[in-house]
Every structure is written in structure tokens, then in C-alpha cells.
Design a protein around this motif. Structure first.
Motif, mmCIF file in Angstrom:
data_model
loop_
_atom_site.group_PDB
_atom_site.id
_atom_site.type_symbol
_atom_site.label_atom_id
_atom_site.label_comp_id
_atom_site.label_asym_id
_atom_site.label_seq_id
_atom_site.Cartn_x
_atom_site.Cartn_y
_atom_site.Cartn_z
ATOM 1 N N ARG A 50 0.826 -1.213 0.000
ATOM 2 C CA ARG A 50 0.000 0.000 0.000
ATOM 3 C C ARG A 50 0.859 1.261 0.000
ATOM 4 N N MET A 51 1.901 1.274 0.826
ATOM 5 C CA MET A 51 2.754 2.461 0.900
ATOM 6 C C MET A 51 3.499 2.696 -0.411
ATOM 7 N N GLN A 52 3.958 1.628 -1.075
ATOM 8 C CA GLN A 52 4.646 1.791 -2.353
ATOM 9 C C GLN A 52 3.689 2.360 -3.402
ATOM 10 N N ARG A 53 2.454 1.868 -3.391
ATOM 11 C CA ARG A 53 1.466 2.380 -4.341
ATOM 12 C C ARG A 53 1.128 3.846 -4.056
ATOM 13 N N LEU A 54 0.952 4.158 -2.779
ATOM 14 C CA LEU A 54 0.622 5.539 -2.417
ATOM 15 C C LEU A 54 1.735 6.510 -2.810
ATOM 16 N N GLU A 55 2.970 6.113 -2.614
ATOM 17 C CA GLU A 55 4.088 6.987 -2.965
ATOM 18 C C GLU A 55 4.117 7.277 -4.452
ATOM 19 N N ARG A 56 3.802 6.290 -5.256
ATOM 20 C CA ARG A 56 3.808 6.514 -6.708
ATOM 21 C C ARG A 56 2.598 7.343 -7.150
ATOM 22 N N CYS A 57 1.474 7.153 -6.479
ATOM 23 C CA CYS A 57 0.318 8.010 -6.772
ATOM 24 C C CYS A 57 0.601 9.444 -6.349
ATOM 25 N N ARG A 58 1.213 9.618 -5.192
ATOM 26 C CA ARG A 58 1.539 10.962 -4.697
ATOM 27 C C ARG A 58 2.437 11.691 -5.689
ATOM 28 N N ARG A 59 3.407 10.984 -6.229
ATOM 29 C CA ARG A 59 4.315 11.566 -7.215
ATOM 30 C C ARG A 59 3.584 11.917 -8.500
ATOM 31 N N ASP A 60 2.766 10.964 -8.994
ATOM 32 C CA ASP A 60 2.105 11.163 -10.287
ATOM 33 C C ASP A 60 1.027 12.239 -10.235
ATOM 34 N N LEU A 61 0.408 12.414 -9.089
ATOM 35 C CA LEU A 61 -0.657 13.416 -8.989
ATOM 36 C C LEU A 61 -0.142 14.837 -9.198
ATOM 37 N N LEU A 62 1.135 15.064 -8.994
ATOM 38 C CA LEU A 62 1.704 16.394 -9.180
ATOM 39 C C LEU A 62 2.177 16.644 -10.610
ATOM 40 N N ARG A 63 2.093 15.639 -11.452
ATOM 41 C CA ARG A 63 2.507 15.823 -12.836
ATOM 42 C C ARG A 63 1.376 16.492 -13.628
ATOM 43 N N PRO A 64 1.726 17.339 -14.592
ATOM 44 C CA PRO A 64 0.696 18.052 -15.369
ATOM 45 C C PRO A 64 -0.329 17.131 -16.015
ATOM 46 N N ALA A 65 0.101 15.961 -16.467
ATOM 47 C CA ALA A 65 -0.823 15.051 -17.157
ATOM 48 C C ALA A 65 -1.921 14.548 -16.246
ATOM 49 N N ALA A 66 -1.689 14.536 -14.931
ATOM 50 C CA ALA A 66 -2.676 14.007 -13.995
ATOM 51 C C ALA A 66 -3.931 14.861 -13.954
ATOM 52 N N VAL A 67 -3.824 16.136 -14.286
ATOM 53 C CA VAL A 67 -4.988 17.032 -14.270
ATOM 54 C C VAL A 67 -6.025 16.569 -15.285
#
Length: 326
Positions: A260-277
Motif C-alpha cells: 500500500r505504501m509503495q502504491r501511495l508513494e507513486r500516486c503521490r508523485r504522479d498526482l503532481l505531474r501536469p498530465a494528472a490534471v
């Protein structure tokens, strides 16, 4: 690639000599005494996984002996783990005699006298390898030769299950995969011996840690799979779910919590990328194995103190700039 030898096409008079040669060539030089007037057909199917020779043997009643003469002649030191499939074996070594029943296994050391008697038709799977490949003390190994290990419970069950599955799949492994599986199997066997002797040597934690590294690598490569679970991870490494949990307990973690923590860390990172909007929070969550958006939102908030959307909008100082460059 498997190699197979069978005496079924030979006359009964030729079987004894051919079988003796096949047994000694497959394992180590042994004296073989067949206990039937008319020898039954015998068959050996072998594969090589790194340092580990894997052989399935079936034949009629016989007794094999590792004598002083053979030990002095070849000077080899191999260990043999035998997993009994059908029939019963009587093993003798280092002052012990044990009856090995189906689904039990035992260990023999070729550097000392031993005897194995099989009084009826049998089938067993044998794993033979150089002594130096098993990192345990000689005194501990000597104390456990010709001992029956049950495959029903505990660490012995894990070892038996792993070796049995490894033998079943051996023909399909390529060389690199075979070496890795063999190394893991010997790690597990060393841990079992240390456990039975009431000690964990300085090497034992290192062996467990090495297995944990391999497990974590598998998890990271399959992190996006929503079906990733302790049971699928354990099956991929031929180990029990119980043992998998024990490995993570070495670090004070749980399997599910680490995933869960590994998945959350990657989601946290990806959510800040412009494409995530444009793709949305739910799509980012699905990319890393979260099936339910509401569940993802809850665990994200519990971990970071804000919802995924709030994180996407505000982030932390410096985080957005770093992720835009990734």
C-alpha cells in the motif's frame, strides 16, 4: 532440459548393472543392492538448476550404501535432500536410523557412511548439491542427517513445498531463473537447519534478507496489478503465505502495508505531474493498483493528512517542481 534413463526395455539380467551405473552417475558413487530376484524397471528423470541437481527416481526394492571405500576413492562432498513420494525409506547415518514416510524428507552427507533401504516399490525426488553451497555449521548438519522432516507443519512444510514445486517446474526454467530458485531453496533449507538447532547464525538473517529483496523486487515489478496479494506473491516464490509474512516482520512491516505504501508513494508523485490534471485522480489510482476511488481517497488521506485532490492542488513546497522534471 530434462534427461531421462529407464531400464524398462532391458532384460532383467541387464537391469542391475545398468541401474547401478545410472544411480552412481546421477548422484555420487554408491553401492546398489537390488532386493528382487527379477529386478523391476527403474527410471530417473533429471534436471539441473544452477548448483542443484534435481532427480525423480522410481524403481523396485533396493538398498544403497555409501561405503568407506567409495568415500576414500572419490573424495567428493555432496549433500542430498530426498523428498519421499511413494514407499518408505529407512535411512542410517551418524548413529541414527529413521523411517522416512511419504511426504517426509531427509538429508544425507556423502562425506560419511550412510545407508538407505527401500523395501517396496518407491518414488522419491532427490536434490543434490555441493556441501559448500549450504551455509550452515558442520556440527548442526551432522546432528540432522538421517532425520525425518515432516512436510505437514512449520518451517519444514515450507521447505518441502518449495522443493516439491521447484522440481515440478524445473524443466521449464531457463538457466538464470533456475539458478535463482536453487539459491532461494538452499537459503530456506539453511534457515530450517538453524531453527531446528535452536540458533540463527550470523548468516541466517542475511539469507532471509536476501529472500526479502527478491520478494520486494517482484512486488515492485507487479505493483500495478490489482490482484497482487500475499497469496499470489507467495505462490510466485514457492513459499507459504505464513513465511512471506515472517519475512516482512523482520523489518517490522506487513506485506499489505508495504504494498500500500509503495502504491501511495507513486500516486503521490504522479498526482503532481501536469498530465494528472486531465486524466483525473481515479485514473492515477488505477494505474497503481487501486480499484476503488473511495478506498484510495481514504488511505491517501490517512497517510498524508489530505485528500488526493487537495494534494494535487497544493502539494508541498518544491514537490511540484521536482515532479514536473521527472
Amino acid at each position: 532440459m530434462s534427461t531421462a534413463l529407464s531400464t524398462s526395455q532391458l532384460s532383467s539380467s541387464d537391469r542391475a548393472e545398468c541401474w547401478h551405473e545410472a544411480v552412481s552417475r546421477t548422484f555420487i558413487p554408491l553401492d546398489v543392492n537390488l532386493l528382487e530376484k527379477e529386478p523391476s524397471p527403474g527410471m530417473i528423470v533429471s534436471n539441473q538448476l544452477g548448483v542443484l541437481g534435481v532427480s525423480r527416481v522410481q524403481a523396485g526394492p533396493q538398498m544403497v550404501t555409501r561405503s568407506k571405500r567409495l568415500i576414500a576413492r572419490d573424495g567428493q562432498r555432496f549433500l542430498i535432500l530426498s523428498l519421499q513420494g511413494r514407499g518408505t525409506a529407512i535411512k542410517e547415518q551418524d548413529g541414527r536410523e529413521s523411517v522416512i514416510k511419504p511426504r517426509e524428507f531427509s538429508i544425507s552427507d556423502s562425506s560419511r557412511l550412510f545407508r538407505k533401504k527401500l523395501q517396496s516399490e518407491f518414488c522419491f525426488t532427490s536434490f543434490h548439491f555441493p556441501r559448500e553451497e549450504l551455509h550452515v555449521r558442520d556440527e548442526d548438519l551432522r546432528a540432522l542427517t538421517a532425520t525425518a522432516f515432516s512436510s505437514d507443519t512449520g518451517s519444514a512444510a515450507l521447505v518441502a513445498t518449495y522443493f516439491e514445486r521447484m522440481a515440478r517446474e524445473a524443466a521449464g526454467f531457463d538457466a538464470a531463473v533456475g539458478r535463482q530458485f536453487a539459491a532461494t531453496g538452499l537459503d530456506l533449507l539453511a534457515l530450517l537447519i538453524d531453527e531446528r538447532r535452536g540458533r540463527f547464525t550470523s548468516q541466517a538473517p542475511e539469507l532471509a534478507a536476501a529472500t526479502l529483496v527478491r520478494v520486494k523486487d517482484h512486488i515492485m515489478r507487479n505493483l500495478s496489478d490489482p490482484d497482487l496479494s500475499p497469496s499470489t506473491i507467495a505462490a510466485a516464490h514457492f513459499m507459504s503465505v505464513r513465511y512471506l509474512h515472517k519475512l516482512f516482520e523482520l523489518e517490522g512491516a506487513t506485506v499489505g502495508g508495504w504494498i500500500r505504501m509503495q502504491r501511495l508513494e507513486r500516486c503521490r508523485r504522479d498526482l503532481l505531474r501536469p498530465a494528472a490534471v486531465s486524466v483525473g485522480v481515479a485514473a492515477v489510482a488505477r494505474r497503481w493498483g487501486f480499484v476503488s476511488p473511495s478506498h484510495f481517497s481514504r488511505v491517501f488521506r490517512a497517510a498524508y493528512g489530505m485528500t488526493p485532490r487537495e494534494w494535487q492542488v497544493h502539494g508541498l513546497p518544491g514537490e511540484r517542481h521536482t515532479n514536473e522534471r521527472l
